[in-house]
Design a protein around this motif. Structure first.
Motif, PDB file in Angstrom:
ATOM      1  N   GLU A  88      46.947  68.354  -6.395  1.00 59.41           N
ATOM      2  CA  GLU A  88      48.122  67.779  -5.736  1.00 59.41           C
ATOM      3  C   GLU A  88      48.787  66.669  -6.539  1.00 59.41           C
ATOM      4  OE1 GLU A  88      48.654  64.929  -1.956  1.00 59.41           O
ATOM      5  OE2 GLU A  88      47.433  66.703  -1.594  1.00 59.41           O
ATOM      6  N   ASP A  89      47.988  65.758  -7.107  1.00 58.95           N
ATOM      7  CA  ASP A  89      48.572  64.629  -7.831  1.00 58.95           C
ATOM      8  C   ASP A  89      49.352  65.079  -9.057  1.00 58.95           C
ATOM      9  OD1 ASP A  89      47.578  62.830  -5.997  1.00 58.95           O
ATOM     10  OD2 ASP A  89      45.860  62.243  -7.218  1.00 58.95           O
ATOM     11  N   SER A  90      48.873  66.119  -9.730  1.00 51.48           N
ATOM     12  CA  SER A  90      49.585  66.578 -10.926  1.00 51.48           C
ATOM     13  C   SER A  90      50.906  67.251 -10.553  1.00 51.48           C
ATOM     14  CB  SER A  90      48.709  67.514 -11.761  1.00 51.48           C
ATOM     15  OG  SER A  90      48.388  68.680 -11.033  1.00 51.48           O
ATOM     16  N   VAL A  91      50.918  67.997  -9.456  1.00 53.72           N
ATOM     17  CA  VAL A  91      52.167  68.637  -9.015  1.00 53.72           C
ATOM     18  C   VAL A  91      53.150  67.559  -8.562  1.00 53.72           C
ATOM     19  CG1 VAL A  91      53.197  70.279  -7.382  1.00 53.72           C
ATOM     20  CG2 VAL A  91      50.964  70.774  -8.417  1.00 53.72           C
ATOM     21  N   TYR A  92      52.661  66.542  -7.864  1.00 54.87           N
ATOM     22  CA  TYR A  92      53.504  65.421  -7.434  1.00 54.87           C
ATOM     23  C   TYR A  92      54.114  64.718  -8.644  1.00 54.87           C
ATOM     24  CZ  TYR A  92      54.786  60.869  -5.508  1.00 54.87           C
ATOM     25  OH  TYR A  92      55.475  59.734  -5.170  1.00 54.87           O
ATOM     26  N   LEU A  93      53.271  64.393  -9.608  1.00 55.09           N
ATOM     27  CA  LEU A  93      53.746  63.695 -10.799  1.00 55.09           C
ATOM     28  C   LEU A  93      54.748  64.562 -11.565  1.00 55.09           C
ATOM     29  CD1 LEU A  93      53.599  61.209 -12.606  1.00 55.09           C
ATOM     30  CD2 LEU A  93      51.623  62.248 -13.740  1.00 55.09           C
ATOM     31  N   LEU A 118      57.694  69.103  -5.138  1.00 59.89           N
ATOM     32  CA  LEU A 118      57.425  68.201  -4.018  1.00 59.89           C
ATOM     33  C   LEU A 118      57.243  68.972  -2.720  1.00 59.89           C
ATOM     34  CD1 LEU A 118      59.818  65.412  -5.235  1.00 59.89           C
ATOM     35  CD2 LEU A 118      57.308  65.303  -5.180  1.00 59.89           C
ATOM     36  N   THR A 119      57.894  70.102  -2.593  1.00 62.05           N
ATOM     37  CA  THR A 119      57.667  70.962  -1.429  1.00 62.05           C
ATOM     38  C   THR A 119      56.234  71.483  -1.451  1.00 62.05           C
ATOM     39  OG1 THR A 119      60.000  71.563  -1.237  1.00 62.05           O
ATOM     40  CG2 THR A 119      58.395  73.096  -0.274  1.00 62.05           C
ATOM     41  N   ARG A 120      55.743  71.874  -2.612  1.00 66.56           N
ATOM     42  CA  ARG A 120      54.343  72.313  -2.727  1.00 66.56           C
ATOM     43  C   ARG A 120      53.390  71.212  -2.270  1.00 66.56           C
ATOM     44  NH1 ARG A 120      52.904  74.550  -8.555  1.00 66.56           N
ATOM     45  NH2 ARG A 120      50.825  74.299  -7.677  1.00 66.56           N
ATOM     46  N   VAL A 121      53.670  69.986  -2.691  1.00 65.95           N
ATOM     47  CA  VAL A 121      52.811  68.855  -2.314  1.00 65.95           C
ATOM     48  C   VAL A 121      52.839  68.665  -0.801  1.00 65.95           C
ATOM     49  CG1 VAL A 121      52.516  66.348  -2.486  1.00 65.95           C
ATOM     50  CG2 VAL A 121      53.004  67.701  -4.547  1.00 65.95           C
ATOM     51  N   ILE A 122      54.018  68.705  -0.216  1.00 65.12           N
ATOM     52  CA  ILE A 122      54.163  68.515   1.235  1.00 65.12           C
ATOM     53  C   ILE A 122      53.451  69.624   1.998  1.00 65.12           C
ATOM     54  CG2 ILE A 122      55.865  68.557   3.112  1.00 65.12           C
ATOM     55  CD1 ILE A 122      57.738  67.000   1.088  1.00 65.12           C
ATOM     56  N   GLU A 123      53.546  70.845   1.506  1.00 65.83           N
ATOM     57  CA  GLU A 123      52.854  71.951   2.165  1.00 65.83           C
ATOM     58  C   GLU A 123      51.341  71.768   2.145  1.00 65.83           C
ATOM     59  OE1 GLU A 123      54.439  75.339   0.080  1.00 65.83           O
ATOM     60  OE2 GLU A 123      56.248  75.394   1.335  1.00 65.83           O
ATOM     61  N   GLU A 155      44.976  51.447  -9.033  1.00 66.48           N
ATOM     62  CA  GLU A 155      43.772  51.185  -8.239  1.00 66.48           C
ATOM     63  C   GLU A 155      43.608  52.185  -7.103  1.00 66.48           C
ATOM     64  OE1 GLU A 155      47.271  49.063  -6.804  1.00 66.48           O
ATOM     65  OE2 GLU A 155      46.256  48.982  -8.725  1.00 66.48           O
ATOM     66  N   GLU A 156      44.671  52.900  -6.745  1.00 66.28           N
ATOM     67  CA  GLU A 156      44.602  53.851  -5.640  1.00 66.28           C
ATOM     68  C   GLU A 156      44.449  55.288  -6.111  1.00 66.28           C
ATOM     69  OE1 GLU A 156      47.682  53.001  -2.524  1.00 66.28           O
ATOM     70  OE2 GLU A 156      48.397  51.700  -4.119  1.00 66.28           O
ATOM     71  N   GLN A 157      44.602  55.534  -7.402  1.00 67.70           N
ATOM     72  CA  GLN A 157      44.611  56.900  -7.886  1.00 67.70           C
ATOM     73  C   GLN A 157      43.209  57.487  -7.888  1.00 67.70           C
ATOM     74  OE1 GLN A 157      46.626  56.537 -11.582  1.00 67.70           O
ATOM     75  NE2 GLN A 157      48.624  56.564 -10.611  1.00 67.70           N
ATOM     76  N   ARG A 158      43.162  58.760  -7.545  1.00 67.08           N
ATOM     77  CA  ARG A 158      41.890  59.463  -7.541  1.00 67.08           C
ATOM     78  C   ARG A 158      41.675  60.091  -8.901  1.00 67.08           C
ATOM     79  NH1 ARG A 158      44.802  60.821  -3.199  1.00 67.08           N
ATOM     80  NH2 ARG A 158      45.322  62.859  -4.009  1.00 67.08           N
ATOM     81  N   PRO A 159      40.445  60.054  -9.410  1.00 65.39           N
ATOM     82  CA  PRO A 159      40.196  60.710 -10.695  1.00 65.39           C
ATOM     83  C   PRO A 159      40.270  62.224 -10.552  1.00 65.39           C
ATOM     84  CG  PRO A 159      38.150  59.915  -9.750  1.00 65.39           C
ATOM     85  CD  PRO A 159      39.270  59.434  -8.856  1.00 65.39           C
ATOM     86  N   VAL A 160      40.533  62.867 -11.655  1.00 65.92           N
ATOM     87  CA  VAL A 160      40.573  64.324 -11.677  1.00 65.92           C
ATOM     88  C   VAL A 160      39.133  64.815 -11.605  1.00 65.92           C
ATOM     89  CG1 VAL A 160      41.202  66.316 -13.057  1.00 65.92           C
ATOM     90  CG2 VAL A 160      42.669  64.313 -13.049  1.00 65.92           C
ATOM     91  N   GLN A 161      38.822  65.649 -10.605  1.00 67.32           N
ATOM     92  CA  GLN A 161      37.446  66.092 -10.419  1.00 67.32           C
ATOM     93  C   GLN A 161      37.320  67.568 -10.129  1.00 67.32           C
ATOM     94  OE1 GLN A 161      35.832  63.611  -7.348  1.00 67.32           O
ATOM     95  NE2 GLN A 161      35.681  61.864  -8.696  1.00 67.32           N
TER      96      GLN A 161
END
Length: 194
Positions: free
Chosen positions: A80-85, A103-108, A177-183
């Motif tokens: 999700e974070d990569s599509v958002y970015l 952004l539509t993909r992220v919202i979905e 500080e809020e970002q999640r690492p890629v896992q």
């Protein structure tokens, strides 16, 4: 970390971590250099594409950021974070249709992500979809009360018929500080990364 990299210059995982530290210290050019080195050593460490794309966005290398994010999204399409970015980078490059799509993909996948609504609303405003923009910005206002001033200014501009001129660029996502690492599994360091 510098000593570890000096002692084992081909140990991609150490270089990746050093790049993350540089990114955290806002040395984005240094981070890009480290992530590029990681990919030269081991192109299968796809997490480096995501992180390099983030750092390239910070230094306003939007085309380079888009290339990296495209690589990462291809390997990890549900991240999700990569599509958002990528949607935000597309917006900055003037690809408002591509931004709206991402952004539509992220919202979905995450209907509670208010900044995705805000930024999609801005893209829709740029595309001339005033009603869609107002709807998205209204949703963003409910989901992101801490961004009330910025979002309300965009709504007011559209309601007054000023068009999208206030909407110069998307609101950034979470701070470092809020970002999640890629896992995701495709992003983990392979056993032979060194």
């Amino acid at each position: 970390l510098d000593n570890a990299v000096r002692l084992a210059p081909g140990f991609a995982a150490a270089i990746l971590v050093r790049g993350a530290v540089k990114d955290r210290l806002r040395d984005f050019a240094g981070a890009v250099s480290d992530y590029s080195r990681v990919l030269a050593i081991n192109p299968r460490m796809v997490a480096a594409y995501f992180y390099r794309g983030k750092s390239r966005r910070e230094i306003k290398d939007y085309r380079g950021a888009l290339e990296d994010l495209n690589e990462f999204v291809e390997a990890s399409p549900d991240h999700e974070d990569s599509v958002y970015l990528r949607g935000n980078v597309r917006f900055l490059l003037g690809d408002f249709g591509g931004a709206e799509e991402d952004l539509t993909r992220v919202i979905e996948s995450n209907p509670g992500r208010g900044l995705a609504y805000s930024n999609r609303g801005q893209a829709r405003a740029q595309l001339g979809d005033r009603q869609g923009a107002l709807k998205d910005l209204g949703t963003a206002l409910k989901l992101e009360p801490s961004r009330r001033t910025q979002i309300q200014a965009a709504i007011d501009s559209l309601e007054q018929g000023e068009g999208p001129k206030v909407l110069a660029q998307p609101l950034p996502g979470p701070g470092p500080e809020e970002q999640r690492p890629v896992q995701r599994p495709a992003d983990r360091v392979p056993e032979d990364a060194g």
